[in-house]
Motif scaffolding. Structure first.
Motif, mmCIF file in Angstrom:
data_model
loop_
_atom_site.group_PDB
_atom_site.id
_atom_site.type_symbol
_atom_site.label_atom_id
_atom_site.label_comp_id
_atom_site.label_asym_id
_atom_site.label_seq_id
_atom_site.Cartn_x
_atom_site.Cartn_y
_atom_site.Cartn_z
ATOM 1 N N GLN A 142 92.668 48.935 17.136
ATOM 2 C CA GLN A 142 92.918 49.996 18.127
ATOM 3 C C GLN A 142 92.694 49.532 19.563
ATOM 4 O OE1 GLN A 142 90.333 49.642 16.181
ATOM 5 N NE2 GLN A 142 88.483 50.703 16.893
ATOM 6 N N TYR A 143 92.212 48.295 19.763
ATOM 7 C CA TYR A 143 91.873 47.821 21.108
ATOM 8 C C TYR A 143 93.000 46.975 21.705
ATOM 9 C CZ TYR A 143 87.160 49.135 19.595
ATOM 10 O OH TYR A 143 86.071 49.827 19.129
ATOM 11 N N ASP A 144 93.018 46.894 23.050
ATOM 12 C CA ASP A 144 93.994 46.034 23.716
ATOM 13 C C ASP A 144 93.505 45.501 25.067
ATOM 14 O OD1 ASP A 144 94.079 48.262 25.308
ATOM 15 O OD2 ASP A 144 96.198 48.711 24.986
ATOM 16 N N ARG A 145 92.210 45.654 25.337
ATOM 17 C CA ARG A 145 91.696 45.164 26.621
ATOM 18 C C ARG A 145 91.609 43.637 26.644
ATOM 19 N NH1 ARG A 145 85.700 46.773 28.728
ATOM 20 N NH2 ARG A 145 85.311 44.941 30.024
ATOM 21 N N LEU A 146 91.143 43.040 25.553
ATOM 22 C CA LEU A 146 91.100 41.585 25.421
ATOM 23 C C LEU A 146 91.626 41.227 24.042
ATOM 24 C CD1 LEU A 146 90.322 38.707 26.216
ATOM 25 C CD2 LEU A 146 87.983 39.176 25.454
ATOM 26 N N ASN A 147 92.731 40.504 24.007
ATOM 27 C CA ASN A 147 93.306 40.058 22.738
ATOM 28 C C ASN A 147 92.739 38.689 22.379
ATOM 29 O OD1 ASN A 147 95.135 42.270 22.286
ATOM 30 N ND2 ASN A 147 96.411 41.440 23.930
ATOM 31 N N LEU A 148 92.148 38.594 21.195
ATOM 32 C CA LEU A 148 91.592 37.334 20.716
ATOM 33 C C LEU A 148 92.423 36.874 19.520
ATOM 34 C CD1 LEU A 148 89.524 35.052 20.430
ATOM 35 C CD2 LEU A 148 88.079 36.637 19.116
ATOM 36 N N ASN A 149 93.156 35.788 19.712
ATOM 37 C CA ASN A 149 93.948 35.194 18.638
ATOM 38 C C ASN A 149 93.198 33.976 18.098
ATOM 39 O OD1 ASN A 149 96.189 36.961 19.381
ATOM 40 N ND2 ASN A 149 96.469 35.574 21.123
ATOM 41 N N VAL A 150 92.972 33.962 16.795
ATOM 42 C CA VAL A 150 92.271 32.845 16.165
ATOM 43 C C VAL A 150 93.289 32.069 15.332
ATOM 44 C CG1 VAL A 150 90.333 32.147 14.730
ATOM 45 C CG2 VAL A 150 90.183 34.262 16.059
ATOM 46 N N ALA A 151 93.589 30.842 15.760
ATOM 47 C CA ALA A 151 94.581 30.022 15.066
ATOM 48 C C ALA A 151 93.923 29.357 13.864
ATOM 49 C CB ALA A 151 95.151 28.971 16.012
ATOM 50 N N LEU A 152 94.333 29.752 12.672
ATOM 51 C CA LEU A 152 93.765 29.261 11.415
ATOM 52 C C LEU A 152 94.890 28.737 10.532
ATOM 53 C CD1 LEU A 152 91.320 32.240 10.795
ATOM 54 C CD2 LEU A 152 90.628 29.880 11.292
ATOM 55 N N ALA A 153 94.722 27.494 10.034
ATOM 56 C CA ALA A 153 95.816 26.838 9.300
ATOM 57 C C ALA A 153 97.078 26.901 10.150
ATOM 58 C CB ALA A 153 96.022 27.481 7.935
ATOM 59 N N TYR A 154 96.910 26.547 11.410
ATOM 60 C CA TYR A 154 97.990 26.664 12.388
ATOM 61 C C TYR A 154 98.575 25.289 12.703
ATOM 62 C CZ TYR A 154 100.524 27.352 16.714
ATOM 63 O OH TYR A 154 101.517 27.363 17.657
ATOM 64 N N GLY A 155 99.892 25.259 12.875
ATOM 65 C CA GLY A 155 100.599 24.081 13.357
ATOM 66 C C GLY A 155 101.796 24.526 14.163
ATOM 67 N N GLY A 156 101.941 24.015 15.366
ATOM 68 C CA GLY A 156 103.015 24.460 16.242
ATOM 69 C C GLY A 156 104.398 24.168 15.686
ATOM 70 N N ARG A 157 104.583 22.991 15.097
ATOM 71 C CA ARG A 157 105.890 22.656 14.524
ATOM 72 C C ARG A 157 106.219 23.592 13.365
ATOM 73 N NH1 ARG A 157 106.444 16.040 14.188
ATOM 74 N NH2 ARG A 157 106.622 15.661 16.430
ATOM 75 N N ALA A 158 105.205 23.871 12.551
ATOM 76 C CA ALA A 158 105.425 24.772 11.418
ATOM 77 C C ALA A 158 105.834 26.158 11.906
ATOM 78 C CB ALA A 158 104.164 24.857 10.556
ATOM 79 N N GLU A 159 105.231 26.606 13.015
ATOM 80 C CA GLU A 159 105.579 27.914 13.562
ATOM 81 C C GLU A 159 107.034 27.944 14.017
ATOM 82 O OE1 GLU A 159 103.901 31.186 16.774
ATOM 83 O OE2 GLU A 159 103.454 29.061 17.107
ATOM 84 N N LEU A 160 107.454 26.919 14.764
ATOM 85 C CA LEU A 160 108.832 26.882 15.254
ATOM 86 C C LEU A 160 109.823 26.701 14.105
ATOM 87 C CD1 LEU A 160 108.488 24.718 18.494
ATOM 88 C CD2 LEU A 160 108.547 27.200 18.277
ATOM 89 N N LEU A 161 109.447 25.874 13.124
ATOM 90 C CA LEU A 161 110.331 25.668 11.978
ATOM 91 C C LEU A 161 110.512 26.969 11.201
ATOM 92 C CD1 LEU A 161 111.962 23.783 10.166
ATOM 93 C CD2 LEU A 161 109.833 23.192 8.976
ATOM 94 N N GLY A 162 109.413 27.701 11.002
ATOM 95 C CA GLY A 162 109.509 28.973 10.297
ATOM 96 C C GLY A 162 110.387 29.964 11.037
ATOM 97 N N ALA A 163 110.272 30.006 12.362
ATOM 98 C CA ALA A 163 111.102 30.913 13.160
ATOM 99 C C ALA A 163 112.572 30.517 13.070
ATOM 100 C CB ALA A 163 110.633 30.896 14.614
ATOM 101 N N ALA A 164 112.844 29.202 13.134
ATOM 102 C CA ALA A 164 114.233 28.731 13.045
ATOM 103 C C ALA A 164 114.843 29.095 11.695
ATOM 104 C CB ALA A 164 114.287 27.223 13.270
ATOM 105 N N ARG A 165 114.082 28.911 10.640
ATOM 106 C CA ARG A 165 114.581 29.261 9.314
ATOM 107 C C ARG A 165 114.849 30.760 9.200
ATOM 108 N NH1 ARG A 165 110.372 25.523 5.796
ATOM 109 N NH2 ARG A 165 111.679 23.616 5.733
#
Length: 304
Positions: A142-165
Motif C-alpha cells: 500500500q506504500y509508495d513514498r520509497l520503493n525498495l527493489n531487491v534484485a534476487l536471482a537477477y541478471g540483466g541479460r536474462a531480463e532483456l532476453l525474457g522481455a524480447a521473447r
C-alpha cells in the motif's frame, strides 16, 4: 582523544557534503560488493561479512529516507551467485529471508512508507525465500513514498532476453503487430519493480563495472556511476553523500552542455527568428558558467 577528533572530523565532513548538495537522484541502484573480501581482511567467517553487510543495507535505507530519495534498487543476489558453495548460498538465503521479514514488520519501514518488491528469477530461489518475498510485498504493497527493489536471482541479460521473447510471442499470437513495438512494449515485459529510470549506480569494493545490472533502466538512461574502494560492510554515509555529489556534478555538466548547444543554435538562426530564439535560450541561460552568461548578455546588448 584520537577517536573523538576522528569523530568530530567525520561529522564536519558530513555537514560539508550535505551543504554542497543542491539536489538528489530519484532512483539509486547499489551493487553491494565486497562482503567476502571484507571478511577475509578482518579474519572473520565469511558469514560475518554478509551479516555486517546487511546492517549497512539497513543504514542505507535510513539515509535514503533522510534525503527524500524515491527509489532504491539493491543487487542482493545475482544468477551467477547460484554457483557459489552450498553452505554460502544457504546462509545468504537464510539472511535474505530474515531481513525481508524483519523489514516487512519494522516500524521504521512503515513510518517511511517503504514498498518492498523483489525482481529477478525468483522462482529459482528456495521456497522459504519466495514465501518471505510474498510476505514483504504483501505487507508493504500500500506504500509508495520509497520503493525498495531487491534484485534476487537477477541478471540483466536474462531480463532483456525474457522481455524480447515475450514481445516475439505477443507478435506471433497476433496480440500486437511488429510495427507497433516500441519502448513501452518492452518495458511492460521487464521484471515488475523499478518504476523509473536509474539516475545513479553505486558500486563498492573497488571494481569499476556495473555487472549486468539494470541495463535497460540504467544504461539506457546513461546513469551516473560512482565506484568506491570500501567493501560493502565498510560503506559509510559520507561515501553515499560523495556518490550523490558525483550525480549532481554530472547533472550540472549535462545542463551546461545542453545550454551551450542551445546557444550555438541561436547564433546560427536568421535575425527574423532571434526574438523567438532568445526566449528559448532563456530557459537554458542559468546553466551556463558566469563568464559565458556575461558574454551572452553583452552580445544581446550589442545586437539591440
Amino acid at each position: 582523544m584520537r577517536d573523538r577528533v576522528h569523530s568530530l572530523g567525520y561529522a564536519a565532513y558530513e555537514r560539508l557534503l550535505r551543504w554542497e548538495l543542491s539536489g538528489t537522484p530519484s532512483h539509486v541502484a547499489v551493487i553491494q560488493d565486497g562482503n567476502r573480501r571484507y571478511a577475509r581482511k578482518e579474519d572473520v567467517e565469511t558469514n560475518q561479512g554478509y551479516t555486517e553487510g546487511a546492517e549497512t543495507t539497513e543504514s542505507l535505507l535510513h539515509w535514503c529516507d533522510e534525503l527524500d530519495i524515491e527509489e532504491v534498487t539493491l543487487y542482493a543476489f545475482s544468477t551467477e551467485n547460484l554457483d557459489r558453495p552450498e553452505e554460502q548460498r544457504a546462509y545468504i538465503f537464510d539472511l535474505v529471508e530474515e531481513k525481508l521479514r524483519t523489514f516487512a514488520d519494522a516500524d521504521r519501514v512503515h513510518d517511511a512508507e517503504v514498498c518492498i518488491r523483489a525482481i529477478g528469477e525468483t522462482e529459482m530461489l528456495p521456497e522459504r525465500v519466495q514465501d518471505a518475498i510474498d510476505y514483504a510485498e504483501a505487507r508493504t504493497a500500500q506504500y509508495d513514498r520509497l520503493n525498495l527493489n531487491v534484485a534476487l536471482a537477477y541478471g540483466g541479460r536474462a531480463e532483456l532476453l525474457g522481455a524480447a521473447r515475450a514481445v516475439a510471442e505477443a507478435v506471433e499470437a497476433g496480440e500486437i503487430s511488429s510495427g507497433d513495438v516500441d519502448v513501452d512494449t518492452v518495458e511492460d515485459r521487464l521484471y515488475e519493480g523499478p518504476t523509473r529510470d536509474v539516475d545513479l549506480i553505486v558500486r563498492t569494493g573497488g571494481d569499476e563495472r556495473t555487472s549486468n545490472f539494470l541495463p535497460w533502466h540504467a544504461n539506457g538512461n546513461e546513469a551516473a556511476t560512482f565506484f568506491c574502494t570500501p567493501y560493502w560492510p565498510e560503506f559509510r554515509k559520507i561515501d553515499f553523500l560523495r556518490a550523490i555529489r558525483t550525480y549532481q556534478n554530472r547533472e550540472e555538466s549535462w545542463r551546461t552542455t545542453r545550454a551551450r548547444r542551445a546557444l550555438t543554435l541561436v547564433r546560427a538562426l536568421e535575425n527574423a527568428e532571434v526574438e523567438q530564439a532568445r526566449r528559448v535560450l532563456g530557459r537554458f541561460r542559468d546553466a551556463l558558467p558566469s563568464r559565458e552568461r556575461e558574454a551572452l548578455d553583452e552580445e544581446y546588448e550589442a545586437a539591440d
